[in-house]
Write an enzyme that holds these catalytic residues in place. Structure first.
Site, short mmCIF file in Angstrom:
data_model
loop_
_atom_site.label_atom_id
_atom_site.label_comp_id
_atom_site.label_asym_id
_atom_site.label_seq_id
_atom_site.Cartn_x
_atom_site.Cartn_y
_atom_site.Cartn_z
N TYR A 116 0.84 -1.19 0.00
CA TYR A 116 0.00 0.00 0.00
C TYR A 116 0.88 1.24 0.00
O TYR A 116 1.96 1.25 0.59
CB TYR A 116 -0.91 0.01 1.24
N TRP A 143 1.36 5.60 -1.83
CA TRP A 143 1.14 6.53 -2.94
C TRP A 143 2.14 6.25 -4.06
O TRP A 143 3.03 7.05 -4.34
CB TRP A 143 1.27 7.97 -2.46
#
Length: 824
Positions: A155, A157
């Site tokens: 997980y 950005w």
């Protein structure tokens, strides 16, 4: 709680001041290289290359094959002041140059000497040797322990781009090669809200388009930013941001109409929009909303017709609000004692909201805390009592601060992306249903610590698997997860930890095998511009050739698939440019069916961008407008088809930490608790000059650090009582961790609150040792790692209390911004 900073301290930057700051950064050397080794120079085309990033479209100026500057795109209405850090990230000293393996792991195999993780004792290996290690370990774990032993729920950005979505690519490789894995569900940004909102309004809501800014500017009389700082956070986007929200913010400010910011901090939004600041004790937003709601009801200011026709369950919520069921009326006076907002001000807000067309723009910070599900549920309930949902400029919105929500949507096709080979939504790695099992992403440490333990999640029960291998790409869990010391200890249980990255992040330093990936500026890709507007499609052209031995994630996973005899299945015989062309051509086919003109791919790639028109009706979009017009023919996706103030589904779950209607519940720790362990709330707001932990490892850091450390904003009264002066190095501590930071004394923060922005890189004085002093200032050393509730199991990054003192010892060196010795 969204926040900003001390007045004048590296705040949001206007278009005019961006040009000025760019010149200053150039003078400071931020636009030039910081890796001076000639061997790092990539030979390529010179000139200006249009490309994109999480901070917007920009032009990379290339000289001698080397990117030397980032120039704002002339069509960007509000370029981010962070662009110089984007260029510096390519050549930062933190750049990972070669494949590296932890020495003990290389010599003794999986699970060897886990205490040496994080100590930087790496050995350089060839790409072939590194990929052989990874391939053999994936097979070993699968053969010996089964599909539940590998966690690939990576997980974070990851870079924008429809092809080089490293998280989808990793799971694609796992799927096509038959390697089972455990996946992650949800995200850290909105975990509580995205689970509760479908029960309340029938949709995720937090990622939905908002009432368009032109409608708000024209029709809203009162604009309330509740735990939101859009002037800061709209700099970034999940795709390439269009920065369209700034036009709306500026236009509203020019009207002179009422703006209110409810936040522990006087935010940049509050300053730039001349807003009334209402400081509130952190984690008490629900109590404040209840106090307003009680005033609305007792003074007859609520809209009973709206409640009767558009909502379900207000009658079951009302006894709680009035105190008939628990003996505690939720009066303004009751709320004042919890929130530190005066009762008269609470009543004034109720009357103001009811007497004017009011937009409640809620931020996500107030749901990233213990019992966070209640905050947005109560915000919707409050908006329902006002009766303005579905009216132009009225109601609520949960994305005005994220990725420029409210920017009117263009008439454009949707650009597809590479899938993970499972049941995924195209391009949306976090919505995938791939994997043998899935856990809420924020419960990864619970999983490692408690294999075989049963847990609740949104009405279901599951069991944590016993994970032996973690594979992480496109994220930095040792920056974004809470309670870092607990995390360090839990990761010692793993046999193997594999990481792809292009910088020596805190996570890469904890890995057994580190593979150097390219940055987004060293490969070609394609992406849409504007998360909500979808106003254009951008050719994300490669600015420079990969430095040192970096390789794209696509190529890395293709080679891993090849070792399992599945290269064809992974690549489908397509090159990088084949994939990019296919995504564009599919979008062009959509456009043709809708009579939207688009050039062919070659013309598009040569030009670099194709834009789309925004129709007039999009500029007049009103969220829930059709629902208000006719709730029978336009029902919501809830069981009743209405807004559910009381949820019978949640009632059936029987959770003791998530009642069936919005409720004030004390967090597990907060400054208002009796016998609170520590006196100050740690507000770990989003930073103003990076994206979470991204760009922390660049020279952009030098524009905001204090004494070389992460800044810590403290109220003047709290500072004076502790003998702390502006610029001092301070130690912030609780029973979970201790960090050093640089003090900024300011009355722009509420007494009893300190601000230490999340995303600072962990730099332990004694690497690998649990409880070591962090020399730089990672806020997640202090935050608690518990689930928001059994319903959502989200993270509680904004739950944490601590104390602060002036640091009197010898200052330890911050080492995290230099590579491990063996990797130089």
């Amino acid at each position: 709680m969204s926040s900003m900073l001390k007045s004048g301290w590296n705040a949001g930057v206007s278009r005019r001041s961006f040009l000025k700051s760019s010149a200053a950064l150039g003078a400071a050397g931020l636009l030039g290289p910081t890796l001076l080794t000639w061997g790092a120079r990539a030979q390529g085309a010179d000139g200006e290359i249009l490309t994109g990033s999480h901070w917007g479209v920009f032009k990379a100026k290339v000289e001698g094959g080397r990117a030397v500057a980032a120039t704002a795109w002339e069509e960007d209405p509000h370029p981010s002041h962070q662009l110089p850090g984007v260029v510096d990230s390519i050549y930062s000293p933190t750049r990972i140059k070669y494949p590296m393996v932890r020495r003990a792991y290389l010599e003794n195999g999986p699970g060897a000497d886990p205490d040496s993780r994080g100590q930087g004792d790496f050995v350089r290996v060839s790409w072939d040797d590194a990929l052989d290690l990874v391939s053999k370990e994936l097979k070993r774990v699968m053969d010996e322990h089964g599909a539940g032993a590998t966690y690939a729920g990576s997980y974070g950005w990851k870079s924008p781009g429809k092809l080089h979505n490293c998280q989808s690519l990793m799971r694609r490789m796992m799927n096509v090669t038959g390697h089972g894995f455990v996946n992650g569900t949800g995200d850290y940004s909105t975990a509580a809200a995205q689970v509760i909102m479908p029960h309340v309004v029938g949709t995720l809501e937090v990622y939905e388009q908002q009432t368009a800014w032109p409608v708000v500017v024209e029709n809203s009389d009162v604009l309330v930013f509740w735990s939101a700082d859009p002037m800061k956070t709209n700099q970034i986007g999940w795709v390439v941001p269009d920065h369209g929200a700034y036009e709306g913010l500026d236009a509203f400010a020019k009207t002179g109409k009422k703006v209110i910011c409810i936040d522990p901090l006087r935010t940049e939004t509050a300053k730039s929009m001349n807003a009334e600041w209402i400081p509130v004790r952190p984690q008490t937003d629900v109590a404040l909303m209840l106090g307003i709601a009680h005033t609305l009801y007792t003074e007859g200011l609520h809209d009973q017709d709206f409640l009767d026709n558009y909502t379900s369950g207000f009658d079951k919520f009302l006894p709680y609000l009035t105190g008939d069921d628990d003996g505690t009326p939720k009066t303004a006076e009751w709320a004042a004692g919890i929130t530190e907002v005066p009762a008269d001000k609470i009543k004034e807000l109720a009357r103001l909201f009811a007497g004017n067309r009011t937009m409640l723009a809620g931020g996500w910070a107030m749901q990233r805390m213990h019992h966070g599900e209640q905050a947005h549920w109560m915000l919707v309930t409050l908006a329902s009592m006002l009766g303005q949902i579905g009216t132009p400029g009225g109601g609520f919105g949960l994305s005005y601060h994220y990725a420029n929500g409210g920017s009117p949507s263009a008439d454009s096709p949707v650009l597809s992306g590479i899938t993970d080979g499972g049941a995924a939504v195209e391009g949306a790695a976090w919505l995938t249903e791939s994997g043998a099992q899935s856990i809420p992403v924020a419960r990864v440490i619970d999983m490692l610590e408690n294999p075989g333990q049963e847990f609740d999640f949104n009405g279901t029960k599951a069991t944590y698997p016993e994970v032996k291998l973690v594979y992480w790409v496109g994220g930095d869990p040792f920056a974004h997860h809470q309670d870092q010391n607990r995390m360090i200890e839990a990761f010692k249980k793993l046999d193997t930890f594999i990481v792809h990255d292009f910088q020596w992040t805190p996570t890469a330093r904890q890995a057994d095998i580190v593979l150097p990936a390219t940055s987004a500026y060293e490969r070609n890709d394609i992406e849409q511009v504007g998360d909500y507007s979808l106003k254009g499609i951008l050719a994300m052209k490669k600015a420079v050739e990969p430095v040192f031995e970096a390789r794209s994630d696509f190529d890395i996973f293709a080679d891993l698939a090849d070792r399992a005899g599945k290269r064809q299945e992974f690549t489908e015989g397509h090159s990088e440019m084949d994939w990019i062309r296919s995504f564009y051509d599919a979008a062009r086919e959509q456009a043709q069916q809708r009579q939207i003109e688009m050039p062919d791919f070659d013309a598009f790639w040569d030009e670099g961008y194709v834009g789309f028109e925004v129709p007039d009706e999009a500029k007049q979009f009103v969220r829930y407008g059709t629902f208000r017009e006719d709730p029978l023919f336009n029902p919501l996706g809830t069981p009743s088809g209405l807004i559910e103030i009381f949820s019978t589904n949640i009632e059936k779950m029987g959770y003791d930490d998530c009642p069936p209607h919005p409720t004030w519940m004390e967090p597990v720790e907060w400054t208002g608790a009796q016998n609170a362990k520590f006196p100050l709330h740690v507000d770990s707001a989003h930073p103003p000059s990076r994206l979470h932990s991204q760009l922390c490892g660049t020279k952009l850091r030098e524009t905001y650090t204090v004494a070389g450390r992460e800044p810590c904003v403290i109220n003047s009264a709290d500072a004076e009582s502790r003998g702390i002066a502006d610029g001092d190095v301070v130690r912030v501590f609780n029973d979970r961790g201790q960090v050093l930071a640089g003090a900024i004394v300011s009355d722009d923060v509420h007494p009893g609150v300190i601000v230490l922005h999340e995303g600072g890189w962990l730099s332990p004085v004694e690497p690998g040792k649990v409880g070591s002093l962090d020399a730089y200032g990672d806020a997640n050393c202090l935050a608690i790692d518990v689930g928001t509730s059994k319903l959502a199991q989200g993270n509680c990054g904004h739950t944490g209390v601590a104390d602060i003192e002036k640091y009197a010892g010898d200052l330890p060196e911050v080492t995290v911004f230099a590579p491990p010795a063996a990797a130089e």
